[in-house]
Design an enzyme around this catalytic site. Structure first.
Site, mmCIF file in Angstrom:
data_model
loop_
_atom_site.group_PDB
_atom_site.id
_atom_site.type_symbol
_atom_site.label_atom_id
_atom_site.label_comp_id
_atom_site.label_asym_id
_atom_site.label_seq_id
_atom_site.Cartn_x
_atom_site.Cartn_y
_atom_site.Cartn_z
ATOM 1 C CG HIS A 153 29.001 -56.668 7.028
ATOM 2 N ND1 HIS A 153 28.766 -55.902 8.068
ATOM 3 C CD2 HIS A 153 27.943 -57.116 6.823
ATOM 4 C CE1 HIS A 153 27.350 -56.234 8.146
ATOM 5 N NE2 HIS A 153 26.707 -56.880 7.201
ATOM 6 C CE LYS A 602 21.748 -65.106 -0.572
ATOM 7 N NZ LYS A 602 22.197 -66.004 0.630
#
EC number: 4.1.1.31
Length: 947
Positions: A153, A602
């Site tokens: 990532h 998120k």
């Protein structure tokens, strides 16, 4: 450059040692700057450093304006050098802190008393004091599996070259800790250290090109070579030592409780194709083969070293019969090993055996290297090691033979370390997980069925019809006849991945391929689609005796708040499906379930995310238990609090009681990898802390687990709902908030920072919360010192629930003191609030094209920030943030005066860069982009966070 003057004068003596080391590093860096870049650059750095330190002590608008004017006067080259100076300082401060903490742990060990909370020593003393008997502890240890999974990532802003240079600084500085060295030697070491700092200064910390997946694979392998090959055996030794001390030893000095091999490693690097078009089937093969070559090279080195250590003569001892028989079996390749002198080392049997073993490892390694070159190489069965089990058996023969003639202490040294390594790493090094998004499978299956003439419109079927069709196909005797050339590129690649998995299981061993993770799992059919394609590739079916086999383990991934709330209906539909149950049983009856922390945060904010994840875990364990299935939870954690981060030990302890059954699997991403595993000493600490957290939370295997209090759970239900509403009010329902985010943070420029092969957005040119990935979402807010994803909504939730009722505040305070989950949530929140800086964030807000929008959105954020600080302090019962973690508080205090100039330089650069691009698209003529990208790196290093 020196350490700032904001640190209190009345520090504990040992923190003064750290301060002295940081000061030494700062002086050496200043010397390098002065010599290589000139007095003017050093003077500019000092002007900003001292100016912002003074502002931290007392705000002065005139001084602030003068400093901003000073920044505005600098050209691009000078700004770049200033940024690099502060960035290098942060790197050196991080090294000093890491070395200091290592020295502190070493000091505690030398003093002989109980060690730190989370050490093996402290944990086992605690177990013993609580009356855990040896047999139960043995049962617990036998069921452990601690599995960090390395991912690519894109949250690591540093290059591998820079990390290697930093490691050399760490080692040089550690030699200065020896109090026995004299003045002249100390001066010589200091000169060497300055040279190391100079090399670090001369090394470019920003990647010139975007890394390819091949680079990311090698980056992940770096940690094994640099630290883990040493750290793993040391970790086992520390556990054995603690067991001997607490639970006693046998007559040979070995702990009465046997330590099984419980450390395992996973990786997504080269297997994670979700949103990354560059992870092809060929890349997955490459990842497996590079890992195999890496671990075999280490075995070759260690076996070579043992040849010169185990020099026992048959005139002095008598090896065991089993060992001698193995030597006799090896005689068939002796002439090849010793090149004609087949009687070599006949009186030194262990050396002879190790020479033969070295030859066999080299043969296996040579085959892997030829495959890496593209050759269709076949493993020479008569001379090479076909499996890690064969190598392990030979090592154990040597160990047992040594023990048989009284050399157990010799066997317990480097030989046992190598045995531990083979048990941990096999020939595969790590289990490579594969990940893909559910819609990709859906399209591939629909296309395969259409081409095979089995169904014209699979996607039009309802869920029940899909499940019935897929169940029938996974157990059918005859497979659909589909030629690769008749499929689209996407479908062909999707199916080919399963064939690669089959080939790699054969090449590197069955453990070489880990779990197949399905992103965005919304239905049970999403899992069955993967099982159908596995069947097409021969990974499942029936053997010659008609018994079912299954060589793939599928993990549904639940990411959004909505997914977490619907986890029950997906799992229940899946686990009652007879065809799936048979396949699961054939694969060991262990169901992996992955939970996504980043997207849920998120999506709905930190409180709703944390609580829905907590509740989902309990539901998953209940459902799998009711269906007679073992379950291993896989935690998709990031480095920052907004992506599930936080100290590993505390994070594991905060899991719901009774949900961790000896096994835990979690992602280690980006900057977390370098902070935890760049140095052997820190890697040992992190592995130990994680393992003890797992031991503590797995007590449910040997004792009745505690249960969560219903009143606490009810309160969190309310807090989660309140927090989510406030978070969504800002991120989903406040007009213009996404424009604010894109304009006041460097999120668009982060996309130009070459830190990962995967795109930062799911869709191009789409300013929506759903389009942007969780990593840049967190990264952008962190750079601009908002750190919003990690705390927004907590303050309003606490305030609303309390309603100024003293009894309710007392209730929350009791929860904080008694409930690990709630304590971890608010402790992590304090860390994020400390890293935020509303005065700096307000300066970033001025980058917004619409001043009215900026004022409106920033007012909401600042108001919630102040509310959250006050409410969290009230619940924690402290006066300032991180009162309960003074070490971290001091670390952040040291950094702030150095982050301030960097943030203000970045604001200037963003303004200039964007103004230039409004006039022209000629990126090559932009002098501001290089210093701007360096400022992103520098701030990330200072905050010790990216995404």
């Amino acid at each position: 450059m020196q350490e700032n003057e904001l640190i209190p004068a009345t520090l504990p003596p040992r923190d003064k040692e750290l301060r002295a080391r940081v000061k030494l590093f700062g002086n050496l860096l200043g010397s390098v700057l002065k010599r290589l870049e000139g007095r003017r650059v050093l003077a500019a750095v000092e002007t900003l450093r001292k100016g912002y330190i003074a502002l931290r002590k007392q705000d002065d608008p005139e001084r602030r304006a003068r400093l901003m004017a000073f920044i505005d006067k600098q050209d691009a080259r000078t700004l770049e050098l200033i940024i690099r100076a502060f960035s290098t300082y942060f790197s050196l401060a991080n090294i000093a802190e890491e070395d200091f903490l290592y020295r502190e742990r070493r000091r505690q060990v030398s003093e002989g008393g109980p060690l730190w909370v989370g050490s093996f020593d402290h944990t086992l003393r605690e177990f013993h004091a609580q009356g855990v008997p040896a047999d139960k502890l043995q049962s617990l240890l036998d069921q452990l599996a601690y599995i960090p999974v390395f991912t690519a990532h894109p949250t690591e802003a540093r290059r591998r070259t820079v990390m290697e240079a930093q490691r050399r600084v760490f080692l040089a500085a550690d030699r200065l800790n020896d109090r026995r060295i004299g003045r002249e030697e100390r001066e010589e070491l200091t000169r060497e250290l300055e040279t190391r700092v100079q090399v670090l200064w001369r090394t470019n910390e920003v990647r010139v090109k975007k890394p390819q997946v091949q680079d990311e694979i090698k980056y992940g392998l770096f940690y094994f070579e640099e630290s883990l090959f040493q750290a793993v055996p040391i970790t086992y030794r520390l556990l054995e030592k603690a067991l001997r001390r607490t639970y006693g030893a046998d007559e040979s000095g070995n702990p009465r409780i046997r330590v099984p091999s419980f450390l395992r490693f996973g990786s997504w690097i080269g297997g994670d194709r979700d949103g990354n078009p560059y992870v092809t089937p060929a890349i997955t093969e490459l990842a497996c083969r590079l890992a195999m070559a890496q671990v075999l090279s280490e075995y070759l080195r260690r076996v070579s070293a043992l040849r010169h250590e185990l020099t026992h003569s048959t005139f002095m001892c008598q090896p065991s019969e089993a060992f001698l028989e193995s030597l006799e079996r090896d005689s068939t390749i002796a002439s090849a090993v010793f090149q004609g002198g087949s009687d070599r080392f006949e009186t030194e049997p262990y050396r002879r055996k190790l020479y033969i073993m070295r030859y066999r490892i080299a043969e296996t390694l040579g085959t892997v290297r030829r495959r890496l070159k593209g050759e269709n190489a076949v493993l020479p069965a008569s001379s090479a090691y076909a499996t890690a089990a064969d190598l392990h058996a030979d090592l154990c023969l040597i160990r047992d033979s040594l023990i048989s003639h009284g050399d157990a202490n010799v066997a317990a040294g480097n030989l046992t370390d190598l045995i531990r390594m083979v048990e941990t790493f096999g020939f595969h090094l790590f289990r490579l997980d594969v990940r893909q998004e559910s819609t990709v499978h859906n399209r591939a299956v629909a296309e395969i069925l259409r081409v095979a003439g089995l169904h014209d419109d699979y996607e039009a079927l309802d869920e029940e019809a899909r499940l019935n069709l897929l169940a029938r196909l996974t157990e059918a005797d005859e497979l659909p006849k589909v030629k690769a050339k008749d499929l689209s590129d996407e479908a062909r690649d999707t199916v080919e991945v399963f064939h690669v998995m089959g080939r790699m299981r054969t090449e590197v061993g069955p453990e070489g391929i880990g779990t197949y993770v399905i992103s965005m799992t919304h239905a049970a059919s999403h899992v069955m689609e993967v099982m159908f394609m596995a069947r097409l590739a021969g990974l499942s079916g029936r053997d010659e005796d008609g018994k079912p086999f299954c060589h793939v383990r599928v993990s549904p991934l639940f990411e959004t708040i909505e997914d977490l709330r619907h986890v029950e209906q997906v799992l229940e539909a899946l686990l009652v499906q007879p065809a799936y149950k048979r396949l699961l049983e054939a694969a060991g009856n262990l169901q992996d379930v992955m939970l996504g922390y980043s997207d849920s945060c998120k999506d709905g904010g930190i409180v709703a995310s944390s609580w829905n994840l907590y509740e989902a875990q309990k539901r998953i364990i209940r459902i799998t238990g009711e269906n007679g299935v073992k379950c291993r939870l896989f935690h998709g954690r990031g480095g920052t609090i907004g992506r599930g981060g936080g100290p590993t030990h505390e994070s594991i302890l905060a899991q719901p009681p009774g949900t961790v059954h000896g096994q835990i699997k979690f992602t280690e991403q980006g900057e977390v990898l370098s902070y935890k595993y760049s140095n052997v000493e820190t890697a040992v600490y992190e592995l130990s802390m994680g393992a003890t957290g797992l031991m503590k939370t797995s007590r449910c295997l040997i004792d009745t687990p505690p249960t969560d209090r219903r009143d606490y759970m009810g309160i969190l239900d309310e807090l989660a709902a309140l927090g989510e509403e406030v978070y969504r009010d800002l991120t989903d329902r406040t007009e213009g908030v996404l424009d604010y985010f894109y304009e006041v943070t460097p999120v668009q420029e982060i996309g130009q920072l070459n830190i990962g092969s995967r795109p930062s957005h799911r869709r191009k040119a789409d300013r929506s919360k759903s389009s942007i990935r969780a990593i840049p979402w967190v990264f952008g807010w962190a750079q601009s010192r908002h750190t919003l994803p990690a705390w927004y909504g907590i303050g309003s939730a606490l305030e609303s629930w309390r309603r100024n009722d003293p009894s309710r505040l007392a209730k929350l305070q009791t929860m904080y003191n008694e409930w690990p989950f709630f304590r971890a949530l608010l402790s992590n929140c304090q860390m994020a609030l400390t890293k935020a800086d509303m005065r700096t964030a307000e300066e970033y807000a001025k980058l917004c094209h619409d001043p009215q929008l900026a004022r409106r959105v920033f007012a909401l954020i600042r108001e919630e920030y102040e509310r959250t600080v006050q409410q969290v302090l009230n619940v924690a019962g402290t006066q300032t943030l991180l009162d309960e973690n003074p070490t971290l508080a001091l670390s952040l205090m040291r950094r702030n005066p150095y982050l301030d100039p960097l943030n203000h330089i970045q604001i200037t650069l963003l303004r200039r860069h964007r103004a230039l691009h409004e006039r022209t698209d000629e990126v090559e003529t932009d002098p501001w982009i290089r210093p701007l990208l360096r400022s992103i790196n520098a701030i990330a290093a200072g905050m010790r966070n990216t995404g």
